[in-house]
Design a protein around this motif. Structure first.
Motif, PDB file in Angstrom:
ATOM      1  N   TYR B  35      -4.196  -5.289   7.665  1.00 57.04           N
ATOM      2  CA  TYR B  35      -4.443  -3.877   7.871  1.00 57.04           C
ATOM      3  C   TYR B  35      -5.611  -3.439   6.979  1.00 57.04           C
ATOM      4  CZ  TYR B  35       0.133  -3.258  10.162  1.00 57.04           C
ATOM      5  OH  TYR B  35       1.212  -3.319  11.013  1.00 57.04           O
ATOM      6  N   GLN B  37      -7.011   0.182   5.149  1.00 54.10           N
ATOM      7  CA  GLN B  37      -6.644   1.554   4.836  1.00 54.10           C
ATOM      8  C   GLN B  37      -7.824   2.251   4.186  1.00 54.10           C
ATOM      9  OE1 GLN B  37      -3.452   1.915   1.996  1.00 54.10           O
ATOM     10  NE2 GLN B  37      -2.990   4.007   2.568  1.00 54.10           N
ATOM     11  N   GLY B  40      -7.040   8.370   1.735  1.00 52.86           N
ATOM     12  CA  GLY B  40      -6.413   9.546   2.322  1.00 52.86           C
ATOM     13  C   GLY B  40      -5.790   9.319   3.685  1.00 52.86           C
ATOM     14  N   GLU B  41      -5.767   8.078   4.141  1.00 56.60           N
ATOM     15  CA  GLU B  41      -5.215   7.785   5.463  1.00 56.60           C
ATOM     16  C   GLU B  41      -4.201   6.654   5.384  1.00 56.60           C
ATOM     17  OE1 GLU B  41      -9.393   8.869   7.782  1.00 56.60           O
ATOM     18  OE2 GLU B  41      -8.301   7.039   8.258  1.00 56.60           O
ATOM     19  N   GLY B  42      -3.462   6.471   6.476  1.00 51.60           N
ATOM     20  CA  GLY B  42      -2.531   5.360   6.548  1.00 51.60           C
ATOM     21  C   GLY B  42      -3.236   4.086   6.977  1.00 51.60           C
ATOM     22  N   PRO B  43      -2.605   2.936   6.756  1.00 49.17           N
ATOM     23  CA  PRO B  43      -3.206   1.662   7.169  1.00 49.17           C
ATOM     24  C   PRO B  43      -3.345   1.569   8.691  1.00 49.17           C
ATOM     25  CG  PRO B  43      -1.400   1.319   5.605  1.00 49.17           C
ATOM     26  CD  PRO B  43      -1.341   2.748   6.042  1.00 49.17           C
ATOM     27  N   LEU B  45      -3.903  -1.394  11.760  1.00 55.86           N
ATOM     28  CA  LEU B  45      -3.829  -2.823  12.040  1.00 55.86           C
ATOM     29  C   LEU B  45      -5.174  -3.373  12.496  1.00 55.86           C
ATOM     30  CD1 LEU B  45      -1.979  -5.342  12.346  1.00 55.86           C
ATOM     31  CD2 LEU B  45      -1.733  -4.699  14.748  1.00 55.86           C
ATOM     32  N   LEU B  86      -9.213  -0.416   1.607  1.00 53.43           N
ATOM     33  CA  LEU B  86      -8.165  -1.255   1.042  1.00 53.43           C
ATOM     34  C   LEU B  86      -7.662  -2.176   2.143  1.00 53.43           C
ATOM     35  CD1 LEU B  86      -6.232  -1.806  -1.393  1.00 53.43           C
ATOM     36  CD2 LEU B  86      -4.689  -0.126  -0.361  1.00 53.43           C
ATOM     37  N   LEU B  88      -4.979  -4.959   3.385  1.00 50.34           N
ATOM     38  CA  LEU B  88      -3.595  -5.330   3.113  1.00 50.34           C
ATOM     39  C   LEU B  88      -3.134  -6.392   4.095  1.00 50.34           C
ATOM     40  CD1 LEU B  88      -2.413  -1.657   2.883  1.00 50.34           C
ATOM     41  CD2 LEU B  88      -2.187  -3.228   0.968  1.00 50.34           C
ATOM     42  N   PHE B  99       4.452  -6.002   2.557  1.00 51.87           N
ATOM     43  CA  PHE B  99       3.006  -5.876   2.417  1.00 51.87           C
ATOM     44  C   PHE B  99       2.556  -6.587   1.154  1.00 51.87           C
ATOM     45  CE2 PHE B  99       0.974  -3.075   5.482  1.00 51.87           C
ATOM     46  CZ  PHE B  99       2.056  -2.510   6.122  1.00 51.87           C
TER      47      PHE B  99
END
Lengths: 114, 109
Positions: B35, B37, B40-43, B45, B86, B88, B99
């Protein structure tokens, strides 16, 4: 708009107070998840739900309560907040569970416990 | 103890350079996902790898799953500022989803 939303986006609370974080998805996905993200730990699974009225513990469930009376909603409650629960909380949903399926994440809720 | 360890934890490179991020475990995973990221946001895919030794390419990103299914790598060719974020890795072990610790990448123009 379709998607997954979280509210509130930011929350400041005090030790001992009850806090509920809301998560809503419009895809009718079966699975929903709650994660917390802390520096050095990545994301850790708190609870997940495979369907309405079915929930199960993840890696770090202590101090948290969840419910899922409707498919689209998955609230996370901190019954008595502690400073160690200061974190960024992410809700996610997927159609068929994890591992092979895509999880779709919300924008996160930043929680500060004083 | 983290089930999935990523290295390096932080990486800062110049635009145009190549880089590799590693995801390692002592446990066997049935599949691994990567993933990305943004702040300020979600991961989001990027890819799922399932078979040991599998290699998948997504434009300038190359993902590899180790033969023993205990490790994975992400290689970025000619990094661009838009790759900043980021990264992950994540996978299923037992009946839980884990994770990795994450790699924070900064690409400097």
């Amino acid at each position: 708009d379709a998607g997954i939303t979280q509210s509130p986006r930011y929350k400041i609370t005090e030790t001992g107070r009850q806090v509920t974080l809301m998560c809503h998805q419009t895809w009718s996905h079966s699975y929903m998840f709650w994660y917390r993200q802390d520096l050095g730990h990545g994301l850790r699974l708190i609870y997940y739900s495979a369907a309405a009225d079915i929930t199960d513990k993840g890696e770090v469930p202590d101090g948290y309560v969840v419910s899922r009376s409707k498919t689209e909603n998955f609230p996370l409650t901190l019954e008595s907040a502690t400073r160690s629960q200061t974190s960024v909380y992410f809700c996610a949903s997927s159609d068929l569970g994890v591992g092979l399926e895509t999880q779709y994440f919300g924008p996160g809720t930043r929680l500060l416990v004083l | 103890t983290q089930l999935l360890e990523q290295s390096p934890q932080f990486l800062s490179i110049q635009e145009g350079e190549n880089l590799t991020v590693y995801c390692n475990s002592s446990s066997v995973f049935s599949s691994l996902q990567w993933y990305r990221q943004e702040p300020g946001e979600g991961p989001v895919l990027l890819v799922t790898v399932v078979t040991g030794g599998e290699v998948k390419k997504l434009k300038r990103l190359t993902f590899q799953f180790g033969d023993a299914r205990k490790d994975s790598s992400l290689h970025i060719t000619a990094a661009q500022p838009g790759d900043t974020g980021l990264y992950l890795c994540a996978g299923v072990f037992g009946n839980q989803f884990y994770f990795g610790t994450g790699t924070s990448l900064t690409v400097i123009p």
